[in-house]
Design an enzyme around this catalytic site. Structure first.
Site, PDB file in Angstrom:
ATOM      1  N   LYS A  13      -3.212  -4.634  11.767  1.00  0.00           N
ATOM      2  CA  LYS A  13      -3.603  -5.545  10.364  1.00  0.00           C
ATOM      3  C   LYS A  13      -3.579  -6.926  10.514  1.00  0.00           C
ATOM      4  CE  LYS A  13      -2.412  -2.761   7.802  1.00  0.00           C
ATOM      5  NZ  LYS A  13      -1.773  -1.976   8.314  1.00  0.00           N
ATOM      6  N   ARG A  87      -3.767  -0.099  -0.849  1.00  0.00           N
ATOM      7  CA  ARG A  87      -3.026   1.059  -0.230  1.00  0.00           C
ATOM      8  C   ARG A  87      -2.950   2.623  -1.036  1.00  0.00           C
ATOM      9  NH1 ARG A  87       0.696  -2.396   3.761  1.00  0.00           N
ATOM     10  NH2 ARG A  87       1.338  -0.417   5.262  1.00  0.00           N
ATOM     11  N   ARG A 126       8.020  -3.298  18.151  1.00  0.00           N
ATOM     12  CA  ARG A 126       7.607  -4.539  17.430  1.00  0.00           C
ATOM     13  C   ARG A 126       8.806  -5.048  16.938  1.00  0.00           C
ATOM     14  NH1 ARG A 126       3.327  -4.537  13.106  1.00  0.00           N
ATOM     15  NH2 ARG A 126       5.291  -3.607  11.176  1.00  0.00           N
ATOM     16  N   ARG A 159      11.838  -5.306  12.968  1.00  0.00           N
ATOM     17  CA  ARG A 159      12.344  -5.376  11.116  1.00  0.00           C
ATOM     18  C   ARG A 159      12.933  -3.737  10.398  1.00  0.00           C
ATOM     19  NH1 ARG A 159       6.015  -5.797   9.053  1.00  0.00           N
ATOM     20  NH2 ARG A 159       6.669  -3.267   8.035  1.00  0.00           N
ATOM     21  N   ARG A 170       6.873   6.103   7.126  1.00  0.00           N
ATOM     22  CA  ARG A 170       5.503   5.571   6.971  1.00  0.00           C
ATOM     23  C   ARG A 170       3.689   5.817   6.944  1.00  0.00           C
ATOM     24  NH1 ARG A 170       7.216   0.242  10.020  1.00  0.00           N
ATOM     25  NH2 ARG A 170       5.272  -0.732   8.748  1.00  0.00           N
TER      26      ARG A 170
HETATM   27  P1  AMP Z   1       3.386  -4.171   5.831  1.00  0.00           P
HETATM   28  O1  AMP Z   1       3.976  -4.927   6.575  1.00  0.00           O
HETATM   29  O2  AMP Z   1       2.110  -3.967   5.760  1.00  0.00           O
HETATM   30  O3  AMP Z   1       3.872  -2.760   6.964  1.00  0.00           O
HETATM   31  O4  AMP Z   1       3.966  -3.635   5.102  1.00  0.00           O
HETATM   32  C1  AMP Z   1       5.629  -3.739   4.981  1.00  0.00           C
HETATM   33  C2  AMP Z   1       6.470  -2.521   3.760  1.00  0.00           C
HETATM   34  O5  AMP Z   1       5.804  -3.089   2.644  1.00  0.00           O
HETATM   35  C3  AMP Z   1       5.303  -1.041   3.480  1.00  0.00           C
HETATM   36  O6  AMP Z   1       6.231   0.069   4.123  1.00  0.00           O
HETATM   37  C4  AMP Z   1       5.652  -0.833   1.688  1.00  0.00           C
HETATM   38  O7  AMP Z   1       7.125  -1.188   1.635  1.00  0.00           O
HETATM   39  C5  AMP Z   1       5.367  -2.619   1.279  1.00  0.00           C
HETATM   40  N1  AMP Z   1       3.896  -2.445   0.921  1.00  0.00           N
HETATM   41  C6  AMP Z   1       3.326  -3.540   1.717  1.00  0.00           C
HETATM   42  N2  AMP Z   1       2.090  -3.350   1.407  1.00  0.00           N
HETATM   43  C7  AMP Z   1       1.909  -2.664   0.183  1.00  0.00           C
HETATM   44  C8  AMP Z   1       0.477  -2.046  -0.747  1.00  0.00           C
HETATM   45  N3  AMP Z   1      -0.696  -2.509  -0.947  1.00  0.00           N
HETATM   46  N4  AMP Z   1       1.064  -1.269  -2.248  1.00  0.00           N
HETATM   47  C9  AMP Z   1       2.688  -0.585  -1.983  1.00  0.00           C
HETATM   48  N5  AMP Z   1       3.982  -0.964  -1.007  1.00  0.00           N
HETATM   49  C10 AMP Z   1       3.143  -2.573   0.135  1.00  0.00           C
END
Ligand code: AMP
Length: 211
Positions: A13, A87, A126, A159, A170
């Site tokens: 994404k 989400r 990554r 990360r 996750r």
């Molecule tokens: P990402 O970079 O999209 O993989 O997001 C990393 C982390 O941020 C996720 O594992 C969640 O802990 C938090 N996060 C990202 N987007 C959301 C969301 N819409 N709602 C809640 N937590 C989020």
């Protein structure tokens, strides 16, 4: 043009969303990036979010909804692309009322999917640039010089939540909370499903066609 991209972690994404957004002059609103910036800046929301993020759990809805509404309202590009928000169904409902409040609508809702073994391989390898945020992969798109960003020379890091144990969590959270969004969106106008298991360029071509 306003777009939602959703799908499992590691499906691409961020990479694909950034490319589409920059070509179409859209604001790329990546919820994970917005949260990581808040953690770095040690804002109140960032401090609250950190423990959830480190554990691979979702940050509470009220925190993320307020943050994304600010970004949507501030956006002055020709549209926005939401990546990683909503989400879960509660966030999707909050988004719908927020959009109605601001007289906005979503034109495309795109569900990206790929087999779980691809997702795990992508996430485990990554690497991200600490300075500019550009992404690399140890196997699929390694940097020219190890540990160093090709674009800006910044330091590359893995990360915290791309560790194998957190990845498993996750993916579980995704299945339980995010995948139900498919039922929520799939009968709405402008919904598309995109097979994102292939090569990056082929996925981008398919995404571009949808947009
Ligand atoms: P990402 O970079 O999209 O993989 O997001 C990393 C982390 O941020 C996720 O594992 C969640 O802990 C938090 N996060 C990202 N987007 C959301 C969301 N819409 N709602 C809640 N937590 C989020």
């Amino acid at each position: 043009m306003n777009i939602i991209l959703f799908g499992p972690p590691g499906v691409g994404k961020g990479t694909q969303g950034e490319k589409v957004a920059s070509e179409k002059n859209l604001d790329h609103l990546a919820m994970g990036d917005i949260l990581r910036a808040a953690v770095r800046e040690e804002t109140q929301a960032g401090l609250k979010a950190k423990t959830y993020m480190d554990a691979g759990k979702l940050v509470p809805d009220d925190v993320v909804v307020a943050m994304i509404e600010d970004k949507i309202v501030d956006s002055d590009a020709s549209g926005f692309l939401l990546d990683g928000f909503p989400r879960n169904v509660a966030q999707a409902e909050a988004l719908a009322s927020m959009l109605a409040k601001h007289s906005l609508k979503i034109d495309r809702t795109i569900f990206m999917d790929a087999p779980e073994e691809n997702l795990i391989k992508r996430l485990c390898g990554r690497l991200i640039c600490r300075a500019c945020g550009f992404g690399f992969h140890r196997q699929y798109s390694p940097p020219l010089k190890s540990g160093c960003c090709d674009r800006c020379g910044g330091e590359l890091y893995q990360r915290e939540d791309d560790r194998e144990d957190v990845i498993a969590n996750r993916l579980r959270v995704y299945q339980e909370q995010t995948r139900p969004l498919l039922d929520y969106y799939q009968h709405q106008e402008g919904f598309f499903k995109l097979d994102a298991g292939g090569e990056m360029d082929a996925v981008y071509a398919a995404l571009n066609k949808i947009v």
